[in-house]
Design an enzyme around this catalytic site. Structure first.
Site, PDB file in Angstrom:
ATOM      1  N   ARG A 164       0.859  -1.186   0.000  1.00  0.00           N
ATOM      2  CA  ARG A 164       0.000   0.000   0.000  1.00  0.00           C
ATOM      3  C   ARG A 164       0.886   1.224   0.000  1.00  0.00           C
ATOM      4  O   ARG A 164       1.437   1.611   1.021  1.00  0.00           O
ATOM      5  CB  ARG A 164      -0.888   0.005   1.246  1.00  0.00           C
ATOM      6  CG  ARG A 164      -1.855  -1.165   1.262  1.00  0.00           C
ATOM      7  CD  ARG A 164      -2.549  -1.256   2.606  1.00  0.00           C
ATOM      8  NE  ARG A 164      -3.112  -2.592   2.784  1.00  0.00           N
ATOM      9  CZ  ARG A 164      -3.373  -3.149   3.968  1.00  0.00           C
ATOM     10  NH1 ARG A 164      -3.135  -2.475   5.076  1.00  0.00           N
ATOM     11  NH2 ARG A 164      -3.863  -4.358   4.039  1.00  0.00           N
ATOM     12  N   ASP A 181       2.245   5.076  -0.100  1.00  0.00           N
ATOM     13  CA  ASP A 181       1.835   6.289   0.611  1.00  0.00           C
ATOM     14  C   ASP A 181       1.296   7.354  -0.346  1.00  0.00           C
ATOM     15  O   ASP A 181       1.561   7.315  -1.549  1.00  0.00           O
ATOM     16  CB  ASP A 181       3.044   6.904   1.333  1.00  0.00           C
ATOM     17  CG  ASP A 181       3.671   5.944   2.339  1.00  0.00           C
ATOM     18  OD1 ASP A 181       2.941   5.096   2.865  1.00  0.00           O
ATOM     19  OD2 ASP A 181       4.889   6.067   2.576  1.00  0.00           O
ATOM     20  N   TYR A 235      12.185  -1.384  -4.076  1.00  0.00           N
ATOM     21  CA  TYR A 235      11.776   0.015  -4.135  1.00  0.00           C
ATOM     22  C   TYR A 235      12.947   0.851  -4.618  1.00  0.00           C
ATOM     23  O   TYR A 235      14.112   0.525  -4.360  1.00  0.00           O
ATOM     24  CB  TYR A 235      11.352   0.522  -2.751  1.00  0.00           C
ATOM     25  CG  TYR A 235       9.999   0.006  -2.308  1.00  0.00           C
ATOM     26  CD1 TYR A 235       8.856   0.759  -2.527  1.00  0.00           C
ATOM     27  CD2 TYR A 235       9.869  -1.240  -1.705  1.00  0.00           C
ATOM     28  CE1 TYR A 235       7.602   0.287  -2.155  1.00  0.00           C
ATOM     29  CE2 TYR A 235       8.619  -1.726  -1.328  1.00  0.00           C
ATOM     30  CZ  TYR A 235       7.498  -0.959  -1.555  1.00  0.00           C
ATOM     31  OH  TYR A 235       6.260  -1.421  -1.191  1.00  0.00           O
ATOM     32  N   ARG A 290      11.463   4.951   3.427  1.00  0.00           N
ATOM     33  CA  ARG A 290      11.609   6.386   3.672  1.00  0.00           C
ATOM     34  C   ARG A 290      12.465   6.669   4.899  1.00  0.00           C
ATOM     35  O   ARG A 290      13.184   7.670   4.940  1.00  0.00           O
ATOM     36  CB  ARG A 290      10.223   7.037   3.779  1.00  0.00           C
ATOM     37  CG  ARG A 290       9.472   7.008   2.439  1.00  0.00           C
ATOM     38  CD  ARG A 290       8.011   7.403   2.579  1.00  0.00           C
ATOM     39  NE  ARG A 290       7.886   8.735   3.114  1.00  0.00           N
ATOM     40  CZ  ARG A 290       6.728   9.280   3.514  1.00  0.00           C
ATOM     41  NH1 ARG A 290       5.606   8.560   3.409  1.00  0.00           N
ATOM     42  NH2 ARG A 290       6.692  10.492   3.987  1.00  0.00           N
TER      43      ARG A 290
END
Lengths: 255, 255
Positions: free
Chosen positions: A51, A53, A111, A202
């Site tokens: 999911r 952001d 990622y 992040r």
């Protein structure tokens, strides 16, 4: 009745993240479910591998869902692309075994995080990268990154969405300068793991950038993993790109 | 009274091109002139090195203008960035000799054209590249490009804005695959010339892509230059990036 798997690309700038929300805010899940309803005439719920952001992008989100009737996947893909807004694309669609689940069947995720590292203000990449003004020391960031690799409790860099455990196997972190793009001031961080904690990419990039700016020593990685030191900053969402999700071959083959 | 020179970056997606237009459509020139009026209290006209098309981007537009009073350029740059919309950035500002003219003083310009070359629909790069679905033959495009180089009449690929002559010195065309970006399906074309005709980059890239698709032979370049054959297609504006403008050192040094 059939289970399907699709790979999506989207520009997260105009979305409040992946997950459908009450109140009708624009989300990727809601847009794709709406397009599916238009094309198939069925109300369908999507399961996503991750999911993303609000403001984060995807180059390879994988979703699974069920349809009440059989549709040729390639034709479904084309119909959806005709209905979807311009910031979402269905890259591929295929039949999947009933047991396939976009999140639980995944065994590896990657990622990318993009940093624009230059003194001048950003314009073209303003919604697509984190703008860091001072020069980053790539060697120091690589040294810090190497201390995070392997199977370990990464609770200092995120949390398990289900609140179970924070052990993840972080297989690699690659940091490179994209030559020939924006005069060489764009850096890409690529992280691969079996799974990621919520906020993990992040926070890791936030920590590495602090190291790259000389505000932290590379060795602080080990202290953070031991639950010591101050929490790393969270890199902003707009630099984050979900790259790809890998599944065991058997999970993809219809029984 | 002082002459100034600034370098700008902008994302052309939200603009009707560079040039201010009657009727208040959003243009880069109008936005920068408006910001200058707010910051300096003076109405100023900008001269740009090149007037980019609607939807085309710039990573290094150079402008010249005059102010009635002396302002410290670096402070002016920061103030403008505080007032400008997010899709325009002033990268640098400096005093310039009175004789400096962003267009007439320039001696070399470079443009980049970005093609996303993959079968799947584009989402992230939808406003930032030309989406070409079929695979492009880079060697064939390079062969065709080499026939266009040198000082020659390039009227088949554009027209002189002032209607004078179409002779330009096209110094180089580099075509490369951006490794590590979007799975290697992004191609960058970089063109450098003393000056460009109106529409020249988009027509040359349009021609080269037709060659890369096998719809034209590389040798047709020579026929087009001789005024024969059918006109090349015009590549869409959203793939075009003004890269940089070069000036003789003397043009930049205040007398």
């Amino acid at each position: 009745v059939g289970k399907l798997r699709m790979v999506l690309e989207y520009d997260g700038t105009g979305f409040h993240g992946w997950q459908a929300q009450p109140g009708g805010r624009r989300t990727v899940q809601a847009e794709v479910e709406r397009a599916l309803a238009i094309v198939t005439g069925e109300a369908t719920k999507l399961v996503a591998a991750g999911r993303t952001d609000a403001g984060a992008h995807s180059l390879g989100q994988t979703v699974s869902f069920e349809l009440g009737r059989d549709l040729e996947p390639e034709r479904l893909r084309q119909s959806l692309n005709g209905v979807l807004p311009r910031d979402i694309a269905v890259l591929s669609a295929a039949a999947a075994p009933d047991s396939f689940h976009a999140r639980f069947s995944a065994r590896r995720r990657s990622y990318r995080y993009v940093v624009e590292n230059r003194a001048a203000r950003a314009a073209v990449l303003r919604d697509r990268a984190w703008h860091v003004r001072s020069p980053l020391d790539i060697d120091a960031m690589r040294a810090a990154a190497s201390e995070l690799l392997g199977r370990r409790d990464l609770g200092a860099f995120g949390r398990d969405p289900a609140g179970r455990n924070d052990v993840r196997n972080l297989e690699s972190i690659k940091i490179r300068r994209l030559r020939g793009v924006a005069d060489g001031h764009v850096l890409a961080f690529e992280l691969t793991a079996d799974a990621f904690l919520y906020g993990m990419v992040r926070r890791i990039v936030g920590f590495l950038v602090e190291v790259g700016l000389g505000r932290r020593q590379p060795g602080e990685a080990t202290r953070l993993l031991a639950g010591e030191g101050t929490a790393p900053r969270v890199a902003p969402a707009q630099g984050l790109y979900q790259l790809s999700v890998e599944y065991p071959a058997l999970a993809l083959v219809a029984a």
